[in-house]
Design an enzyme around this catalytic site. Sequence first.
Site, PDB file in Angstrom:
ATOM      1  N   TYR A 297      22.027  12.383   9.925  1.00 42.37           N
ATOM      2  CA  TYR A 297      20.755  12.990  10.486  1.00 42.37           C
ATOM      3  C   TYR A 297      21.321  14.245  11.482  1.00 42.37           C
ATOM      4  CZ  TYR A 297      16.184  13.294  13.196  1.00 42.37           C
ATOM      5  OH  TYR A 297      15.052  13.932  13.878  1.00 42.37           O
TER       6      TYR A 297
ATOM      7  N   THR B  32      10.677  11.720  16.288  1.00 42.61           N
ATOM      8  CA  THR B  32       9.254  11.717  16.472  1.00 42.61           C
ATOM      9  C   THR B  32       8.536  10.478  16.857  1.00 42.61           C
ATOM     10  OG1 THR B  32       9.105  13.172  14.693  1.00 42.61           O
ATOM     11  CG2 THR B  32       7.004  12.230  15.324  1.00 42.61           C
TER      12      THR B  32
ATOM     13  N   ILE C 161      11.723  14.700   5.236  1.00 41.07           N
ATOM     14  CA  ILE C 161      11.175  13.881   6.133  1.00 41.07           C
ATOM     15  C   ILE C 161      10.841  14.478   7.321  1.00 41.07           C
ATOM     16  CG2 ILE C 161      12.224  11.657   7.631  1.00 41.07           C
ATOM     17  CD1 ILE C 161      14.433  11.559   5.510  1.00 41.07           C
TER      18      ILE C 161
ATOM     19  N   LYS D  81      18.977  14.050   6.167  1.00 39.76           N
ATOM     20  CA  LYS D  81      17.869  14.718   6.644  1.00 39.76           C
ATOM     21  C   LYS D  81      18.649  16.005   7.602  1.00 39.76           C
ATOM     22  CE  LYS D  81      13.964  14.613   9.762  1.00 39.76           C
ATOM     23  NZ  LYS D  81      13.294  13.934  10.814  1.00 39.76           N
TER      24      LYS D  81
END
Length: 312
Positions: A140, A49, A213, A170
Site C-alpha cells: 500500500y 477509507t 482500488i 495499490k
Amino acid sequence: MKDALYGGVNAAVLTAMNADLSINLDAMAKHCHWLLANGCNGLGVLGTTGEANNFGLHERKQILEGLVARGVPAAKMMPGTGCPSITDTVELTIHARELGCRGVLLLPPFYYKAPSDDGLFAYFSEVVKRVGGGIALYLYHFPQQSAVPFSLDLIDRLTTAFPGVIKGVKDSSGDYANMKAMVDRFASRGFEVYSGSDEFLQQILAEGGAGCITAAGNANSHWGGIVYAKRTGPEADAAQAMLTATRRAATSAPLIPNLREVIARSSGDKGWLNIRPPHLPLAPAAAETAWQAWVATGAIPLPGFATKQAAE
C-alpha cells in the site's frame, strides 16, 4: 493485465457504524453486495477509507467474519492487514487467509518515519516468513498518509525475493508517473498495479496495469465497471469522464465524511453519517456543498442504488 487476482474495479469500502460507533455489519454487508452488483469486481475493506486504524484487532476480525457470514464472498475481498507491529500484521493476514481471502493490502510500518529500504525489506521478509504462504501480499503505497513510501528499488528486491507472494501494489500517491514506472518495471513479473485514483483507471489499464482500488468507488463504481469492460471508445471515454468528475466531487470536502454524506442521502439511512473520531461528520453547510458537487456531475441518483440497497 490478464489473470490479476483483483483485476478491475475495487471500491475502498466504507465501514458502517451505529450511533455508539460499534460496527453495523448488516448495513456494511448490504453496501458490499450493492457494490458487487454495480460495477465492482472486488472490495478493498478495512483500508484508509474504511478507517481500519480506528479499529482494534478483534474488531477488524469481527468485520471480516461478519461480512463473510452475511454472504460477501471472501475471495472478492482484499482486507487491509498492515500494522506497525509485525505480529499484528501476521495475525490479521493469517485470519484473512483462513476465511478464504486471496490477498491482503499491507501498509508499511508507519509509526517510525524515514525507515531505510533495508529496514522495510527486513520487516516484510519477516511477515512473509511468519505468514507462510497461501495468500497474496499487496503493498500500500500512500506516502501522503503513511509518510513511508515504497521505492522502486525496494519493490524490486521484494518481488525478486518473494515472487508470486509480493503480488502487487495499490498506489494512492496520485503520481501517475510512479504508477507507470511500476507497471513498466514489474508487470512482466505478474506484479499487479492498482491506481488509488479514479481518474487514472482507463489510462493505467491501457498501460498494462490491473485496475483501481478507490474511495470514490463507493458511489461511482457503475462507471468504473463500464471503463473496465469497454476500455476504449465513446462509452468508455464518457464513463471515464464521470469517474474523473466524481473523484473531484469526492475530494471537494474531507473524503471519508464526504462519501458518508453521499451514501446516507442516497440511501436515506442517516446511520452512514456515524464516524469515529478524529474524523467528524461534515457541518450542515459543508455537507450541502459536497452533495451539490456530486449532483452537478450527473451521478446522482446513483444507478441502481434506490432499488438494490435503500429499498432492502
